[in-house]
Design a protein around this motif. Structure first.
Motif, short mmCIF file in Angstrom:
data_model
loop_
_atom_site.label_atom_id
_atom_site.label_comp_id
_atom_site.label_asym_id
_atom_site.label_seq_id
_atom_site.Cartn_x
_atom_site.Cartn_y
_atom_site.Cartn_z
N GLY A 141 -7.63 1.02 -10.24
CA GLY A 141 -6.40 1.10 -9.45
C GLY A 141 -6.61 2.28 -8.13
N ILE A 194 -7.03 1.49 -3.62
CA ILE A 194 -6.11 1.85 -2.39
C ILE A 194 -6.74 2.11 -1.09
N LEU A 244 0.87 -1.17 -0.11
CA LEU A 244 -0.05 0.03 0.07
C LEU A 244 0.90 1.19 0.09
N ILE A 293 -0.76 -4.06 -8.38
CA ILE A 293 -0.35 -4.02 -6.87
C ILE A 293 -2.01 -4.02 -6.39
N GLY A 294 -2.63 -3.27 -6.63
CA GLY A 294 -4.01 -3.15 -6.00
C GLY A 294 -4.94 -4.39 -6.15
N CYS A 345 2.24 1.81 -3.32
CA CYS A 345 0.84 2.34 -4.09
C CYS A 345 0.96 4.08 -3.77
N ASN A 383 0.49 0.45 -10.33
CA ASN A 383 -0.47 0.82 -9.15
C ASN A 383 -1.72 -0.26 -9.38
#
Length: 216
Positions: free
Chosen positions: A140, A144, A15, A69-70, A18, A66
């Motif tokens: 994305g 978060i 996180l 990853i999310g 991100c 991002n």
């Protein structure tokens, strides 16, 4: 809430990564980032930056990272809630999930560009892909705070995750619907090819992916 220390540590780092990505984007592209965050409410971003598309775009690249990853975090939370996973394998599973998501999206986009050229749909598909990718990247941003809440505040339940998934799907679908609405006359001129494109590259990949996951 995911209370296991191993989960919290790796998810916290991701996180933070991100947030760092967003900070870099905001510093390097302040005006573009401001326009991008309002993509749901107006077409300014799509109109301005859709005209000057680049195959390799730093701004889109950061947003795509991002997004990966999310999605990886959300996928692991969902998988753990539905099936349960061993914390020992978390790092490897996250890495495999992120790589899998990234490869799937990239290959799909490349194939879409190739097919659009073969079917002579470049004029339609070029803008379609840009808008679709832009709305994906916007998801994305939404992931978060969603992931943070699921990790630190709420206990993820199956019904909650399904509801969140539906909301994300609706947001993404709205973007696609708006494109169809704006380009309806152009699409009508290539309706047969466009339907073929949708069936081949918008529906089939997800059906195959779903069947693959359900047979694991």
């Amino acid at each position: 809430m995911l209370r296991a220390t191993n989960y919290n540590e790796i998810f916290t780092l991701l996180l933070l990564a991100c947030l760092l990505i967003l900070a870099i984007i905001k510093v390097l592209f302040p005006k573009r980032f401001q326009d991008f965050t309002a993509i749901i409410f107006n077409f300014r971003y799509l109109k301005i930056y859709g005209r000057d598309q680049k195959f390799l775009d730093v701004f889109e690249g950061f947003l795509f990272l991002n997004l990966i990853i999310g999605l990886a975090i959300f996928s692991i939370i969902t998988y753990k809630t539905f099936f349960g996973i061993d914390t020992i394998n978390l790092n490897l599973l996250l890495l495999k999930t992120a790589i899998g998501i990234g490869i799937f999206i990239l290959i799909k986009v490349l194939i879409e560009r190739l097919i659009s050229s073969i079917l002579n749909l470049d004029s339609v598909i070029k803008n379609y892909l840009f808008e679709k990718i832009s709305y994906k990247n916007f998801l994305g941003l939404l992931l978060i705070p969603i992931n943070a809440i699921l990790i630190y505040s709420l206990v993820p339940s199956k019904s909650l995750l399904i509801a969140i998934g539906l909301i994300l799907f609706i947001v993404h679908t709205i973007g696609i619907f708006l494109f169809y609405k704006k380009n309806l006359s152009l699409i009508k001129n290539h309706i047969i090819y466009f339907i073929l494109y949708l069936c081949t590259l918008e529906i089939s990949p997800y059906v195959i992916l779903y069947k693959s996951l359900t047979t694991l």
